[in-house]
Structures are given as structure tokens and as C-alpha cells.
Motif scaffolding. Structure first.
Motif, PDB file in Angstrom:
ATOM      1  N   ASP A 129       5.179  -2.483  -7.785  1.00  9.80           N
ATOM      2  CA  ASP A 129       5.732  -1.619  -8.837  1.00  9.80           C
ATOM      3  C   ASP A 129       4.659  -0.981  -9.711  1.00  9.80           C
ATOM      4  O   ASP A 129       4.939  -0.085 -10.479  1.00  9.80           O
ATOM      5  CB  ASP A 129       6.597  -2.456  -9.801  1.00  9.80           C
ATOM      6  N   GLY A 130       3.426  -1.496  -9.649  1.00 13.55           N
ATOM      7  CA  GLY A 130       2.376  -1.032 -10.553  1.00 13.55           C
ATOM      8  C   GLY A 130       2.516  -1.624 -11.952  1.00 13.55           C
ATOM      9  O   GLY A 130       1.906  -1.134 -12.901  1.00 13.55           O
ATOM     10  N   ARG A 131       3.335  -2.684 -12.088  1.00 16.25           N
ATOM     11  CA  ARG A 131       3.494  -3.294 -13.424  1.00 16.25           C
ATOM     12  C   ARG A 131       2.266  -4.096 -13.815  1.00 16.25           C
ATOM     13  O   ARG A 131       2.017  -4.324 -14.987  1.00 16.25           O
ATOM     14  CB  ARG A 131       4.736  -4.196 -13.458  1.00 16.25           C
ATOM     15  N   LEU A 132       1.519  -4.571 -12.833  1.00 13.09           N
ATOM     16  CA  LEU A 132       0.280  -5.293 -13.111  1.00 13.09           C
ATOM     17  C   LEU A 132      -0.860  -4.608 -12.375  1.00 13.09           C
ATOM     18  O   LEU A 132      -0.669  -4.031 -11.308  1.00 13.09           O
ATOM     19  CB  LEU A 132       0.391  -6.759 -12.672  1.00 13.09           C
ATOM     20  N   ASP A 133      -2.037  -4.685 -12.965  1.00 16.46           N
ATOM     21  CA  ASP A 133      -3.205  -4.048 -12.395  1.00 16.46           C
ATOM     22  C   ASP A 133      -3.738  -4.869 -11.215  1.00 16.46           C
ATOM     23  O   ASP A 133      -3.965  -6.080 -11.347  1.00 16.46           O
ATOM     24  CB  ASP A 133      -4.273  -3.908 -13.481  1.00 16.46           C
ATOM     25  N   ALA A 136      -7.060  -6.690 -11.786  1.00 23.65           N
ATOM     26  CA  ALA A 136      -6.914  -7.856 -12.680  1.00 23.65           C
ATOM     27  C   ALA A 136      -6.345  -9.047 -11.901  1.00 23.65           C
ATOM     28  O   ALA A 136      -6.784 -10.190 -12.087  1.00 23.65           O
ATOM     29  CB  ALA A 136      -6.018  -7.507 -13.872  1.00 23.65           C
ATOM     30  N   ASP A 160       0.414   2.186  -6.760  1.00 19.67           N
ATOM     31  CA  ASP A 160       0.282   2.338  -8.209  1.00 19.67           C
ATOM     32  C   ASP A 160       0.716   3.727  -8.659  1.00 19.67           C
ATOM     33  O   ASP A 160       1.340   3.896  -9.692  1.00 19.67           O
ATOM     34  CB  ASP A 160      -1.170   2.083  -8.619  1.00 19.67           C
ATOM     35  N   ASN A 161       0.395   4.720  -7.835  1.00 22.02           N
ATOM     36  CA  ASN A 161       0.756   6.088  -8.203  1.00 22.02           C
ATOM     37  C   ASN A 161       2.234   6.381  -7.958  1.00 22.02           C
ATOM     38  O   ASN A 161       2.817   7.231  -8.612  1.00 22.02           O
ATOM     39  CB  ASN A 161      -0.100   7.091  -7.426  1.00 22.02           C
ATOM     40  N   GLU A 163       4.903   4.719  -8.581  1.00 31.15           N
ATOM     41  CA  GLU A 163       5.843   4.320  -9.645  1.00 31.15           C
ATOM     42  C   GLU A 163       7.216   4.020  -9.046  1.00 31.15           C
ATOM     43  O   GLU A 163       8.218   4.631  -9.414  1.00 31.15           O
ATOM     44  CB  GLU A 163       5.944   5.397 -10.721  1.00 31.15           C
TER      45      GLU A 163
END
Lengths: 206, 330
Positions: A129-133, A136, A160-161, A163
Motif C-alpha cells: 500500500d505504500g503505508r510504510l517506507d 525503513a 509505492d507510486n 497508491e
């Protein structure tokens, strides 16, 4: 300590010679290391099949840019392997023939995919979902990568893009049904996260 | 009174750009999807149509867009760099960030209205070097190397008639930037020409039976992180090596710059823009870091006491440093 798993034997004749006692020892060992019986994984993989196929279909229609960012990867096939489940999800991010399916972890051959991403289900979902990097998660060692780093990095950037906004958004059109499914998935994710935290704590205990 | 200062934020994708704009960026820096920028990673960066939309979106929200064209043009093959400059100007970018003399000269000659910023990749750390780029190519801003102390930044700003931008947060670079060739020796691909230090196609990770994570570039092991130990980027400058019989990080530990506590001093020194590193990071990083540092910069500009900023969760090796601002090496 003696190995509880019988040494592998080759050929159909040898396979027939495995006794019921041997199978029991294998099952006990698999249970001890946290794996469910093969049959359960195969059934789960089959049950997830239509949902994953639909997800791939809708993702290709709604997020063509996701696939476009992976165009430079020769064979954009990936395996997402959640720690808590006995199955792995195989994603073929090819615009012409996008495909998602589940296989039992024991049937996963890392050599047949470009990259394997392993980690807790909640972290893999957040990554999708791109909710976390992604970096990281990698720095903290919550996810691990095998195979082609180039393919894994491209996948991370494409996801990530995109969404995606969760599995629900992919399968259901925006609206009340999607929000309800999203909520249920979040609830399920929360439960899985607690189960994961508990099992991690148990494993860490002396 | 402290003069205004901009927060310059990274975006590797259109989604990250939207996150940066929403989180309070004054300007976003981006790159085209090719080797003309120093974050030429798989699946990252902007196609020309995406760049056009990104500039339009940012401008609607009052945010500037700077295009990084900050690698060095290949000898005899300047085409991609010239095309990047032409397209940045055509698509309405507010500035191009350049490092190469040939690229700067082309931009100055063909697009005199395009604002030029001197990239950190130019490693311009003396007043004479900066003045050369201003005089010859009309550079309006210099992004200072991450090797200077606060006092050195202040002294330099007093001597140069261009705006100064410094790094506030993100991955460290303690080498002479734009001149490091460590990864070239192994891969044959120069980060300064190809846009990727430790290109992903040469990086491999092995998980050992004892849980250790071994990162490799080509055939060379860079680091082995025991189970549970935070990891870092797979670059030689962050490698763990045996030095005089002891495992150590002789160049740089896996760590990230966090210079928030120096904000008041840097503002007093006359810094006009603060940069967040991380075009290769996801939009979650962009949203969190930009939002946090927006609040910190606003507090510093208002003369209010700064709150402690804890962003260790997104840092390399889960470790932060003041880096060159408080350097103890020469």
C-alpha cells in the motif's frame, strides 16, 4: 540429537517405502517449527486463487503505471512470503498477462522468480500500500529480500507510486462495500499482527 | 530578524511529490527517468508526461519544482543531459540542479531564464569554486557539501554572492561528492555518470543460517549484520571491515544526518534553503520527514525553542548524526 526427519530417498519405489510412522515424525516436526500440514497450505492456496486472480486483473486495469515501472525487469515475477501463513503469493507483473496466485511455501522455488520478499503479513501489506517506507522496513530487518535486488527495488518503487489503497480498492469499486472490506482487512491485519507479536515473543523467550 | 528559508523536499515518484506537497514542502526536487540524475534507480523517477503533471500540480499549490540534472555528461555523448535541460525548461521547472560544467554551460547559453542551482555533486566547498560557477554560468544557489561545519558554512556564506542551501536530514555523504569512484571499481559503472552508487543489479543479500544478513556488491561482501541488528545501504563507504584485526566501520557507520538542532545556528549563518535527502525513499518517509521538519523549521523561523525530533525509525541503521556540522575529522 537425532534428526527427526527421515533422510530423503529417491524414486517412486522408495517413496512408497515411507512408513506411516515416518509421516507422523515429519508432521510432528513441521508442527514444532510452526508449519501447518502441506494439505492445509494447498487448500488455502486454492481458496485464495480466485481472489488473487481478480486482484491482478483489476490492478492491471486501474494501475497501468504500476506495470510500466517494472517494464525494464526481464521477468517481473515476484514472491511475497508472509511469515504467518503457510502460503506464498506469486505475482507476475506482466501487462499482457498479469497473474497472482498462491502456492504452499513448500512448493515455492525462489529460483523461478525474480525476487522474494519475506516478512510479517502486516508489513508486506503496508509495503504494497505504500503505508510504510520500504527502506525503513529493510533497515529494521522486518522484511528480507532474496534474488534480484534490482527487481525488488523496482517493485517497491512501482507499488509505492501506485497508491493501491489496500486490496479492497483493487477488487471493489470505490464505495461502501470497499470501505467495509477495507475495515475487515485492517481488523484481520491487526489480529495477525498481535498473533505475530505473541509468537515472536514466545520464540524469543529462553 | 531571521530571513525566510525554504524546505526542499525529495520526490522519486509522482505519489511522493504529492506527499511532499501535502506535508508542507516549499519546493520539491525530482529527476527524469534516466542517467541524468544521481538517483537513477529501477522503477524510480519521472517520465516527461509525469514531470509535466507534477510541475502543474506543484504550481497549483504554490510549490516550486527543481529538476536534478546532476550527473556528469559522458564524453562525446551529451545528448541525454542537453535533452533533460531542454525539457526541464519546456515543462516549467523553477530551477535545474546541475553539477557538470558542460551541462551548466549548455543551460546558461540555451535557456538563460532557467534558474540554475549548483548540485552538491559539484562538491564546491570554496568561495573561489562557487564564484567560478556564478560568474561563468549565472548559478543562483549552491548546495553545500555535507562535510562543512556550521562555522565553515557561515564563513562561506559571507564570501559568496549566491544563496546557500544545506542538507538537514537524510543519508550522509562524507566523501568529496561527485568524485567518489569506490563502487565504480567493482561494477564498472560510475555513480557520477550513471546515476547510481552500488547499482541494484550488482547488489545481493544473503541470509545466513545464524540470522546474519550479508550484503554484497559484485563478489565483495560489504557488511554482515547479526540477527536483529539494524542494516544500512549496501555501499562500500558504509561497509564493515576488519581493520587491525577488529571489525569496524572505517569510513562511515550506517547512519543518517539529522541536523535539526543546528537550525537556529544555520539560519543565523544565512542559509536560505534546507534540503531533505531521499528521492529513493517511499512516500511514507516523505510524508513523515517533511511534516516533522516543516514544523521544526517553522518553529526555528519564529524564534521558538525547538522540540526534540525523533526520526530514528526511518534512519539508516536506526542511528542519527550531526555529520559534518560537528565534525571531528579533517
Amino acid at each position: 540429537m537425532a534428526n527427526p526427519i527421515p533422510a530423503p530417498t529417491r524414486g517412486p519405489r522408495a517413496e512408497r517405502s515411507i512408513t506411516r510412522r515416518d509421516r507422523g515424525a515429519r508432521a510432528n516436526h513441521r508442527a514444532r517449527i510452526g508449519l501447518r500440514p502441506y494439505r492445509g497450505a494447498a487448500v488455502l492456496a486454492r481458496v485464495l486463487g480466485p481472489l488473487l486472480a481478480a486482484t491482478a486483473h483489476f490492478a492491471a486495469r486501474r494501475h497501468p503505471d504500476l506495470f510500466e515501472r517494472l517494464a525494464a525487469i526481464p521477468d517481473p515475477t515476484f514472491a511475497m512470503v508472509p511469515d504467518e501463513l503457510p502460503v506464498a503469493v506469486i505475482v507476475r507483473a506482466d501487462t499482457r498477462r498479469p497473474r497472482m496466485r498462491a502456492v504452499a511455501k513448500s512448493d515455492l522455488d525462489p529460483a523461478r522468480v525474480a525476487a522474494v520478499v519475506r516478512g510479517p503479513l502486516s508489513r508486506l501489506a503496508a509495503l504494497a500500500d505504500g503505508r510504510l517506507d520500504g527502506d525503513a522496513l529493510f533497515f529494521s530487518r522486518e522484511i528480507a529480500i532474496e534474488g534480484s535486488t534490482e527487481a525488488a527495488v523496482a517493485l517497491r518503487n512501482a507499488l509505492d507510486n501506485a497508491e493501491l489503497g489496500g486490496l479492497a480498492e483493487l477488487v471493489f469499486p470505490p464505495g461502501r462495500a470497499a470501505r467495509l472490506v477495507q475495515r475487515l482487512l485492517r481488523l484481520g491485519g491487526g489480529i495477525l499482527e498481535r498473533v505475530h507479536a505473541r509468537s515472536t515473543a514466545q520464540r524469543a523467550a529462553p | 530578524m531571521t530571513q525566510a528559508a525554504e524546505l526542499i523536499c525529495p520526490a522519486g515518484t509522482p505519489a511522493a511529490l504529492r506527499a511532499a506537497v501535502d506535508a508542507g514542502a516549499d519546493a520539491v526536487y525530482v529527476g527524469f527517468r534516466d542517467r541524468t540524475n544521481a538517483r537513477n534507480f529501477p522503477g524510480l523517477n519521472f517520465s516527461r508526461p509525469e514531470m509535466k503533471d507534477a510541475v502543474a500540480l506543484a504550481h497549483r499549490r504554490g510549490v516550486k519544482v527543481f529538476v536534478a540534472i546532476n550527473t556528469f555528461a559522458l564524453a562525446g555523448e551529451p545528448g541525454p543531459w542537453r535533452a533533460a535541460i531542454d525539457d526541464a525548461a519546456r515543462l516549467g521547472a523553477d530551477a535545474a540542479i546541475v553539477a557538470d560544467i558542460a551541462v551548466a554551460a549548455y543551460a546558461a547559453e540555451k535557456h538563460p531564464d532557467l534558474r540554475l542551482h549548483l548540485s552538491v555533486q559539484a562538491s564546491a566547498s570554496t568561495a573561489e569554486a562557487i564564484e567560478f560557477f556564478r560568474r561563468e554560468f549565472g548559478i543562483r544557489r549552491v548546495i553545500l557539501p555535507r562535510t562543512l561545519t556550521v562555522a565553515e558554512v557561515a564563513a562561506l556564506i559571507r564570501r559568496v554572492p549566491v544563496e546557500a542551501e544545506v542538507f538537514l536530514f537524510g543519508a550522509m555523504g562524507v566523501m568529496a561528492e561527485g568524485r567518489c569512484a569506490l563502487s565504480s571499481y567493482v561494477t564498472g559503472i560510475s555513480p557520477n555518470l550513471g546515476g547510481a552508487c552500488s547499482p541494484a543489479e550488482y547488489v545481493r543479500y544473503d541470509q545466513n543460517a545464524d540470522g546474519a544478513l550479508v550484503s554484497r556488491l559484485g563478489r565483495h561482501a560489504i557488511s554482515s549484520h547479526p540477527a536483529g541488528e539494524p542494516a544500512g545501504y549496501p555501499t562500500f563507504c558504509r561497509g564493515c571491515y576488519r581493520v587491525r584485526g577488529r571489525a569496524a566501520y572505517p569510513f562511515e557507520e550506517p547512519t543518517s544526518l539529522n541536523a535539526v538542532e543546528t537550525l537556529p545556528a544555520l539560519l543565523k549563518a544565512g542559509v536560505r534553503a534546507f534540503k531533505i535527502e531521499g528521492r529513493q525513499r517511499g512516500r511514507a518517509y516523505v510524508a513523515e520527514v517533511v511534516g516533522t521538519l516543516r514544523r521544526a523549521l517553522d518553529s526555528a523561523l519564529a524564534g521558538k525553542p525547538l522540540k526534540t525530533v525523533d526520526l530514528r525509525q526511518v534512519t539508516e541503521g536506526h542511528h542519527e548524526t550531526l555529520g559534518g556540522y560537528a565534525k571531528i575529522w579533517h
